[in-house]
Design an enzyme around this catalytic site. Structure first.
Site, mmCIF file in Angstrom:
data_model
loop_
_atom_site.group_PDB
_atom_site.id
_atom_site.type_symbol
_atom_site.label_atom_id
_atom_site.label_comp_id
_atom_site.label_asym_id
_atom_site.label_seq_id
_atom_site.Cartn_x
_atom_site.Cartn_y
_atom_site.Cartn_z
ATOM 1 N N ASP A 105 69.724 -4.107 36.576
ATOM 2 C CA ASP A 105 68.798 -3.333 35.762
ATOM 3 C C ASP A 105 67.554 -4.139 35.399
ATOM 4 O OD1 ASP A 105 68.317 -0.977 33.878
ATOM 5 O OD2 ASP A 105 68.339 -2.630 32.443
ATOM 6 N N GLU A 164 66.859 -2.641 40.455
ATOM 7 C CA GLU A 164 65.928 -1.692 39.862
ATOM 8 C C GLU A 164 64.671 -2.449 39.450
ATOM 9 O OE1 GLU A 164 65.634 1.330 36.057
ATOM 10 O OE2 GLU A 164 66.021 -0.796 35.817
#
Length: 584
Positions: free
Chosen positions: A223, A300
């Site tokens: 993330d 990401e």
């Protein structure tokens, strides 16, 4: 026939390996599950691991290879799992470590690979590391970004050390009374940023990966990679540099909004790549040492295109297996032209390094759903697009059957981005609509939960439109999706074929064919007018009949139906997959 704007022939060759020799993730289909909204097994209104286990056969049936779970680690849920208080424990409302191990075992028995969401930029302020850092523990003192702040020359009051703004609005600095310093949080106040300039942080986070690899996890979705590093303290001033205001403030006039600044000191610093390369080394070493299947990294990163290419590796170090390609998700919308669609395909294929795989992401838990962004009439067209491109496809749960955003009122809003706004503006910031519960059937709460109140309302009509109904129907969005994923697994054209495109005034056609096997022609009529296409004119060598392999639900065509290659009418908003079956 629609006006022909241009013909582009892209002889794009995938890695030179046969379909049978590919690793499990290469050319794979990945499915993102938002656990809180997928299936509730115990009636508390919140989806959980046992609910996912109940429905894992469905995930296999729709043609997936890898399953990525949004965060399930222990958390106070200030940001619904992206604020982790213990990286080695499962959040109790989702289940137990034993439940997760059962899920891993079931996934592997079905030939599925399970991927966890790894949130390395920050922890919860309730994490033991942060509590010890607050207490000035010698080992944890510098695990986070701390600063005394600066004294305002006019007021004499202490204030944050820089003008940095949180993704969730307002200052990215929060005063801690116990430690008498500010800490940095690039997201919520309860999400303090870790300090990756501390080698102990780097090693302890690697140990988190090893902990879950030892339990059979097949990879990690990492993330918020661009936020891992910030500029260091200026040695001459003893503080952090302010970020400049954007040139055109009319696009983001609110000075408390993250978009108001140009984030040259807090986003996409060069150091982020080395950390990704180090994490890749960890998972690669694990595979070699324990002779396991390949463990993959999915990253990401909302960052520049050049940075995404660098995320793959630097020619010396391997990086992310799948640096998420957000170009289409960020830049395509229901006003985009066929040329826009083709541009983003060619842009990635033409620029990625050799020996890697392209990937395509059209939706996730942070963006409105496909059918809401592009219009419900284009739901099948978008899935046809996703599933027929070279490389890896990533699907957000629900988009396989055309699920649209649910309505969530201000009173029912729980997303911190929305809650930091107000009743008049919350919808601009809220991610709740794309996170509403999965529609399984026509029973209470769409079969998601037996609870009287679910964590988010279902938010839409489901009595006649749900997975069960679409499985029972003669044709449906879901059946079209399953047809497409079956083609990807069985047809060399979709695993090894080139991408040759022809762009019209508002339609896109492309050909996929490998050295062996059939030729397939895809048509996406993005516009609002029907067009008639002559494939011999478009490609210069196509004649005879084409077989309809798949098409949008409203196309009026049946699978197996034959159409003339010189006069196919493509309806507005419809997508088609056609197979060449004869030559004149």
């Amino acid at each position: 026939m629609g006006k022909l704007l241009g013909i582009f022939l892209i002889a794009f060759a995938l890695c030179q390996v046969s379909h049978s020799e590919r690793d499990w993730w290469e050319n794979g289909n990945f499915y993102q599950i938002y656990p809180r909204s997928f299936k509730d097994s115990n009636g508390d209104g919140i989806g959980d691991l046992n609910g996912i286990l109940e429905k894992l056969d469905y995930v296999k049936d729709i043609g997936m290879d890898g399953v990525w779970l949004s965060p399930i680690f222990q958390s106070p849920m200030a940001d619904f799992g992206y604020d982790i208080s213990d990286y080695t424990k499962v959040q109790p409302e989702y289940g137990t470590t034993e439940d997760l191990e059962s899920l891993i075992e079931k996934a592997h028995s079905l030939g599925l690979h399970l991927i966890l969401d790894f949130v390395p930029n920050h922890t919860s302020d309730e994490h033991e590391w942060f509590q010890r850092s607050v207490a000035n523990d010698s080992y944890y003192r510098d695990f986070y970004i701390w600063h005394d702040g600066v004294i305002n020359a006019t007021t004499g009051e202490r204030q944050p050390p820089s003008n940095w703004i949180s993704q969730f609005r307002y200052s990215a600095w929060e005063w801690n009374e116990q430690r008498q310093q500010y800490y940095l949080h690039q997201f919520g106040i309860k999400q303090p940023d870790l300090n990756y300039r501390n080698p102990n942080v780097v090693e302890d986070m690697k140990n988190v990966l090893r902990f879950w690899l030892a339990r059979g996890i097949d990879g990690f979705r990492i993330d918020a990679v661009p936020f891992l590093f910030e500029a260091d303290v200026d040695p001459t001033t003893g503080t952090y540099p302010d970020e400049p205001v954007i040139a055109d403030t009319s696009s983001c006039p609110d000075p408390d909004d993250w978009c108001h600044l140009n984030h040259i000191y807090t986003n996409s610093l060069p150091e982020i790549f080395d950390i990704v390369y180090q994490w890749r080394e960890v998972v690669d070493q694990w595979k070699l040492e324990y002779d396991t299947d390949t463990k993959v990294l999915l990253t990401e990163a909302y960052t520049s295109f050049e940075n995404l290419m660098r995320m793959y590796g630097d020619g010396v170090h391997n990086g992310s297996n799948i640096p998420f390609n957000f170009e289409m998700m960020a830049d395509l919308n229901n006003q985009s032209t066929a040329s826009d669609y083709d541009y983003y395909v060619r842009h990635w294929l033409d620029n990625m390094p050799e020996g890697v795989y392209a990937n395509w992401v059209l939706g996730n838990h942070d963006n409105p759903r496909l059918a809401s962004r592009f219009g419900a009439q284009r739901a099948d067209l978008m899935n046809i697009f996703l599933q027929t491109l070279p490389g890896i496809a990533v699907t957000y749960n629900g988009e396989e059957y055309g699920l649209e955003d649910g309505y969530v009122s201000w009173e029912d809003s729980v997303d911190p981005q929305a809650c930091n706004a107000d009743p008049d503006t919350y919808q601009k910031y809220s991610r709740d609509p794309e996170r509403t519960p999965f529609l399984w059937d026509n029973t209470k709460n769409a079969g998601f939960s037996t609870a009287n109140r679910t964590w988010l309302p279902v938010g839409q009509s489901y009595e006649s439109n749900n997975v069960q109904a679409q499985e029972a129907a003669e044709n449906s969005h879901l059946k079209i999706f399953k047809k497409l994923t079956g083609l990807r697994k069985s047809e060399p054209a979709f695993s090894d074929g080139d991408y040759e495109s022809v762009v019209g005034d508002n339609w896109l056609s492309y050909r996929r064919q490998a050295a062996t096997g059939d030729a397939y022609y895809i048509i996406l009529n993005i516009g609002n007018q029907n067009v008639t296409l002559n494939f011999n004119e478009l490609y210069g060598y196509v004649s005879g009949k084409l077989e309809v392999v798949a098409s949008s639900l409203q196309s009026g065509l049946e699978n197996g139906q034959q159409v003339d290659s010189d006069s196919l009418e493509a309806k507005a908003y419809n997508g088609y997959v056609l197979r060449l079956i004869s030559e004149a």
